[in-house]
Design a protein around this motif. Structure first.
Motif, PDB file in Angstrom:
ATOM      1  N   THR A 145      10.822  10.749  -5.671  1.00 20.64           N
ATOM      2  CA  THR A 145      10.909   9.294  -5.480  1.00 20.64           C
ATOM      3  C   THR A 145       9.920   8.828  -4.422  1.00 20.64           C
ATOM      4  OG1 THR A 145      13.246   9.259  -6.118  1.00 20.64           O
ATOM      5  CG2 THR A 145      12.430   7.386  -4.852  1.00 20.64           C
ATOM      6  N   LYS A 146       9.849   9.559  -3.313  1.00 18.08           N
ATOM      7  CA  LYS A 146       8.912   9.207  -2.240  1.00 18.08           C
ATOM      8  C   LYS A 146       7.472   9.334  -2.716  1.00 18.08           C
ATOM      9  CE  LYS A 146      11.844  10.526   1.678  1.00 18.08           C
ATOM     10  NZ  LYS A 146      11.986  11.440   2.848  1.00 18.08           N
ATOM     11  N   VAL A 147       7.174  10.404  -3.438  1.00 19.31           N
ATOM     12  CA  VAL A 147       5.811  10.635  -3.927  1.00 19.31           C
ATOM     13  C   VAL A 147       5.396   9.543  -4.904  1.00 19.31           C
ATOM     14  CG1 VAL A 147       4.375  12.164  -5.340  1.00 19.31           C
ATOM     15  CG2 VAL A 147       5.809  13.126  -3.530  1.00 19.31           C
ATOM     16  N   ASN A 148       6.292   9.168  -5.799  1.00 22.75           N
ATOM     17  CA  ASN A 148       5.988   8.106  -6.760  1.00 22.75           C
ATOM     18  C   ASN A 148       5.705   6.784  -6.052  1.00 22.75           C
ATOM     19  OD1 ASN A 148       6.249   9.754  -8.997  1.00 22.75           O
ATOM     20  ND2 ASN A 148       8.404   9.276  -9.310  1.00 22.75           N
ATOM     21  N   SER A 149       6.507   6.484  -5.023  1.00 20.00           N
ATOM     22  CA  SER A 149       6.307   5.253  -4.263  1.00 20.00           C
ATOM     23  C   SER A 149       4.956   5.257  -3.553  1.00 20.00           C
ATOM     24  CB  SER A 149       7.436   5.094  -3.236  1.00 20.00           C
ATOM     25  OG  SER A 149       7.238   3.935  -2.456  1.00 20.00           O
ATOM     26  N   ILE A 150       4.603   6.384  -2.959  1.00 20.37           N
ATOM     27  CA  ILE A 150       3.314   6.502  -2.274  1.00 20.37           C
ATOM     28  C   ILE A 150       2.164   6.355  -3.262  1.00 20.37           C
ATOM     29  CG2 ILE A 150       1.783   8.126  -1.066  1.00 20.37           C
ATOM     30  CD1 ILE A 150       4.290   9.231   0.344  1.00 20.37           C
ATOM     31  N   ASN A 151       2.266   7.044  -4.389  1.00 17.98           N
ATOM     32  CA  ASN A 151       1.193   6.988  -5.383  1.00 17.98           C
ATOM     33  C   ASN A 151       1.007   5.577  -5.956  1.00 17.98           C
ATOM     34  OD1 ASN A 151       0.405   9.665  -5.195  1.00 17.98           O
ATOM     35  ND2 ASN A 151       1.855  10.354  -6.761  1.00 17.98           N
ATOM     36  N   GLN A 152       2.116   4.879  -6.141  1.00 14.85           N
ATOM     37  CA  GLN A 152       2.026   3.514  -6.657  1.00 14.85           C
ATOM     38  C   GLN A 152       1.295   2.599  -5.679  1.00 14.85           C
ATOM     39  OE1 GLN A 152       6.027   2.287  -7.591  1.00 14.85           O
ATOM     40  NE2 GLN A 152       6.218   3.714  -9.318  1.00 14.85           N
ATOM     41  N   GLU A 153       1.578   2.754  -4.383  1.00 15.12           N
ATOM     42  CA  GLU A 153       0.918   1.921  -3.378  1.00 15.12           C
ATOM     43  C   GLU A 153      -0.575   2.262  -3.269  1.00 15.12           C
ATOM     44  OE1 GLU A 153       0.258  -0.945  -0.449  1.00 15.12           O
ATOM     45  OE2 GLU A 153       1.813  -0.686  -1.976  1.00 15.12           O
ATOM     46  N   VAL A 154      -0.889   3.551  -3.335  1.00 15.29           N
ATOM     47  CA  VAL A 154      -2.303   3.965  -3.299  1.00 15.29           C
ATOM     48  C   VAL A 154      -3.042   3.406  -4.512  1.00 15.29           C
ATOM     49  CG1 VAL A 154      -3.883   5.940  -3.442  1.00 15.29           C
ATOM     50  CG2 VAL A 154      -1.900   6.045  -1.919  1.00 15.29           C
ATOM     51  N   THR A 155      -2.417   3.486  -5.674  1.00 15.11           N
ATOM     52  CA  THR A 155      -3.030   2.965  -6.898  1.00 15.11           C
ATOM     53  C   THR A 155      -3.223   1.450  -6.811  1.00 15.11           C
ATOM     54  OG1 THR A 155      -2.035   4.724  -8.234  1.00 15.11           O
ATOM     55  CG2 THR A 155      -2.771   2.755  -9.398  1.00 15.11           C
ATOM     56  N   ARG A 156      -2.224   0.748  -6.273  1.00 11.17           N
ATOM     57  CA  ARG A 156      -2.323  -0.709  -6.145  1.00 11.17           C
ATOM     58  C   ARG A 156      -3.499  -1.101  -5.262  1.00 11.17           C
ATOM     59  NH1 ARG A 156      -1.369  -4.761  -2.903  1.00 11.17           N
ATOM     60  NH2 ARG A 156      -0.710  -3.416  -1.172  1.00 11.17           N
ATOM     61  N   ARG A 157      -3.623  -0.430  -4.120  1.00 10.82           N
ATOM     62  CA  ARG A 157      -4.721  -0.735  -3.203  1.00 10.82           C
ATOM     63  C   ARG A 157      -6.071  -0.357  -3.808  1.00 10.82           C
ATOM     64  NH1 ARG A 157      -3.098   0.113   3.123  1.00 10.82           N
ATOM     65  NH2 ARG A 157      -0.956  -0.682   3.011  1.00 10.82           N
ATOM     66  N   GLY A 158      -6.093   0.750  -4.525  1.00 11.31           N
ATOM     67  CA  GLY A 158      -7.333   1.177  -5.159  1.00 11.31           C
ATOM     68  C   GLY A 158      -7.789   0.198  -6.229  1.00 11.31           C
ATOM     69  N   ASN A 159      -6.840  -0.297  -7.005  1.00  6.00           N
ATOM     70  CA  ASN A 159      -7.172  -1.267  -8.058  1.00  6.00           C
ATOM     71  C   ASN A 159      -7.686  -2.577  -7.464  1.00  6.00           C
ATOM     72  OD1 ASN A 159      -6.422   0.511 -10.076  1.00  6.00           O
ATOM     73  ND2 ASN A 159      -4.352  -0.311 -10.281  1.00  6.00           N
ATOM     74  N   LYS A 160      -7.076  -3.004  -6.352  1.00  7.17           N
ATOM     75  CA  LYS A 160      -7.518  -4.241  -5.709  1.00  7.17           C
ATOM     76  C   LYS A 160      -8.950  -4.087  -5.190  1.00  7.17           C
ATOM     77  CE  LYS A 160      -6.364  -7.602  -2.106  1.00  7.17           C
ATOM     78  NZ  LYS A 160      -7.755  -7.671  -1.634  1.00  7.17           N
ATOM     79  N   LEU A 161      -9.241  -2.960  -4.572  1.00  8.10           N
ATOM     80  CA  LEU A 161     -10.590  -2.721  -4.062  1.00  8.10           C
ATOM     81  C   LEU A 161     -11.597  -2.682  -5.208  1.00  8.10           C
ATOM     82  CD1 LEU A 161     -12.549  -2.030  -1.775  1.00  8.10           C
ATOM     83  CD2 LEU A 161     -11.897   0.378  -2.056  1.00  8.10           C
ATOM     84  N   GLU A 162     -11.199  -2.039  -6.299  1.00  6.50           N
ATOM     85  CA  GLU A 162     -12.086  -1.949  -7.459  1.00  6.50           C
ATOM     86  C   GLU A 162     -12.396  -3.339  -8.022  1.00  6.50           C
ATOM     87  OE1 GLU A 162     -12.276   0.333 -11.800  1.00  6.50           O
ATOM     88  OE2 GLU A 162     -10.654   0.750 -10.384  1.00  6.50           O
ATOM     89  N   LYS A 163     -11.395  -4.214  -8.069  1.00  5.30           N
ATOM     90  CA  LYS A 163     -11.605  -5.582  -8.553  1.00  5.30           C
ATOM     91  C   LYS A 163     -12.541  -6.359  -7.615  1.00  5.30           C
ATOM     92  CE  LYS A 163      -7.234  -6.187 -11.059  1.00  5.30           C
ATOM     93  NZ  LYS A 163      -5.945  -6.931 -11.099  1.00  5.30           N
ATOM     94  N   ASP A 164     -12.354  -6.168  -6.313  1.00  3.49           N
ATOM     95  CA  ASP A 164     -13.217  -6.857  -5.340  1.00  3.49           C
ATOM     96  C   ASP A 164     -14.668  -6.406  -5.486  1.00  3.49           C
ATOM     97  OD1 ASP A 164     -11.021  -8.180  -4.370  1.00  3.49           O
ATOM     98  OD2 ASP A 164     -10.742  -6.881  -2.621  1.00  3.49           O
ATOM     99  N   ILE A 165     -14.855  -5.114  -5.692  1.00  2.00           N
ATOM    100  CA  ILE A 165     -16.214  -4.588  -5.862  1.00  2.00           C
ATOM    101  C   ILE A 165     -16.837  -5.110  -7.148  1.00  2.00           C
ATOM    102  CG2 ILE A 165     -17.555  -2.478  -6.277  1.00  2.00           C
ATOM    103  CD1 ILE A 165     -15.614  -1.024  -4.408  1.00  2.00           C
ATOM    104  N   GLN A 166     -16.046  -5.154  -8.229  1.00  2.00           N
ATOM    105  CA  GLN A 166     -16.539  -5.644  -9.510  1.00  2.00           C
ATOM    106  C   GLN A 166     -16.917  -7.125  -9.424  1.00  2.00           C
ATOM    107  OE1 GLN A 166     -17.077  -3.734 -12.394  1.00  2.00           O
ATOM    108  NE2 GLN A 166     -18.184  -5.599 -12.935  1.00  2.00           N
ATOM    109  N   ALA A 167     -16.078  -7.914  -8.736  1.00  2.00           N
ATOM    110  CA  ALA A 167     -16.367  -9.345  -8.564  1.00  2.00           C
ATOM    111  C   ALA A 167     -17.649  -9.535  -7.754  1.00  2.00           C
ATOM    112  CB  ALA A 167     -15.191 -10.026  -7.881  1.00  2.00           C
ATOM    113  N   PHE A 168     -17.843  -8.727  -6.746  1.00  5.55           N
ATOM    114  CA  PHE A 168     -19.048  -8.801  -5.914  1.00  5.55           C
ATOM    115  C   PHE A 168     -20.284  -8.467  -6.751  1.00  5.55           C
ATOM    116  CE2 PHE A 168     -22.064  -6.311  -3.306  1.00  5.55           C
ATOM    117  CZ  PHE A 168     -22.508  -7.312  -2.460  1.00  5.55           C
ATOM    118  N   GLN A 169     -20.191  -7.422  -7.557  1.00  2.73           N
ATOM    119  CA  GLN A 169     -21.327  -7.023  -8.388  1.00  2.73           C
ATOM    120  C   GLN A 169     -21.667  -8.092  -9.428  1.00  2.73           C
ATOM    121  OE1 GLN A 169     -19.996  -3.208  -9.850  1.00  2.73           O
ATOM    122  NE2 GLN A 169     -20.985  -2.082  -8.172  1.00  2.73           N
ATOM    123  N   ASP A 170     -20.637  -8.738  -9.985  1.00  2.00           N
ATOM    124  CA  ASP A 170     -20.868  -9.800 -10.964  1.00  2.00           C
ATOM    125  C   ASP A 170     -21.631 -10.965 -10.328  1.00  2.00           C
ATOM    126  OD1 ASP A 170     -19.617  -8.377 -12.937  1.00  2.00           O
ATOM    127  OD2 ASP A 170     -17.681  -9.426 -12.755  1.00  2.00           O
TER     128      ASP A 170
END
Length: 203
Positions: A69-94
């Motif tokens: 349960t703890k690992v899943n929660s940690i992984n979900q938060e890491v994935t959420r932050r990673g996706n947000k950063l990826e979107k910011d980078i993509q928007a910047f490149q566009d």
């Protein structure tokens, strides 16, 4: 120190196996073991299947559930932050590709994104270390509970040697042995009874 590290490493490998491989024990074999446990002479060399114990030990299953349960929660938060950063980078490149940024704005945002990426990588590494720490603590707790119980158990039995074996097709270190010397069921029953008692005291 080396001894405790060896226990942790062994239990780590076995925990992974126990999550994947179900124990295969026939009713006839169980009956033989149950009858044998009370008739094995003191001074005998006996063995138990650690895979089976880890799979059916209630404490191990409860701890695995908590850690998962703890690992899943940690992984979900890491994935959420990673996706947000990826979107910011993509928007910047566009914006950059469309020529919507001045040189000064480009430099400022580029540095900001580079810093955010470094911070994210540091965060992801920290969380990965937290996961490893959680897993190591879990393995140590399981190993300590089993070792403590087996030591206490053998005070009453007086066996010369208790061997923990693992594997189904070609178990090691006990490849084959007299089923009457297999105390897996006895160890598992005692561990679960001890765990139920300790849970009752903590409630």
């Amino acid at each position: 120190m080396k001894k405790s590290t060896l226990i942790v490493s062994t239990v780590a490998a076995i925990c992974a196996i126990a999550l994947i491989t179900p124990a295969c024990t026939s009713n006839n074999t169980s009956n033989v073991k149950a009858a044998a446990d009370s008739t094995i002479a003191p001074g005998s060399i006996v063995y138990f299947n650690l895979d089976t114990v880890l799979q059916d030990y209630d404490m191990a299953n409860d701890l695995r559930s908590v850690v998962e349960t703890k690992v899943n929660s940690i992984n979900q938060e890491v994935t959420r932050r990673g996706n947000k950063l990826e979107k910011d980078i993509q928007a910047f490149q566009d914006k950059m590709n469309k020529g919507l940024l001045t040189q000064s704005t480009y430099e400022v945002q580029s540095q900001k994104l580079a810093q955010q990426q470094q911070e994210f990588e540091a965060y992801a590494n920290q969380k990965q270390n937290e996961i490893l720490e959680e897993q190591n603590v879990m393995m140590n707790q399981i190993a300590d509970a089993i070792k403590t119980f087996v030591d206490s158990y053998n005070e009453g039995k007086g066996y010369a040697l208790i061997i923990a074996t693992q594997g189904a097709i070609l178990p090691a270190p006990v490849v084959t042995g007299d089923p009457a010397l297999d105390i897996t069921d006895d160890i598992l029953e005692g561990l679960n009874a001890e765990y139920v008692k300790s849970k009752g005291q903590n409630e």
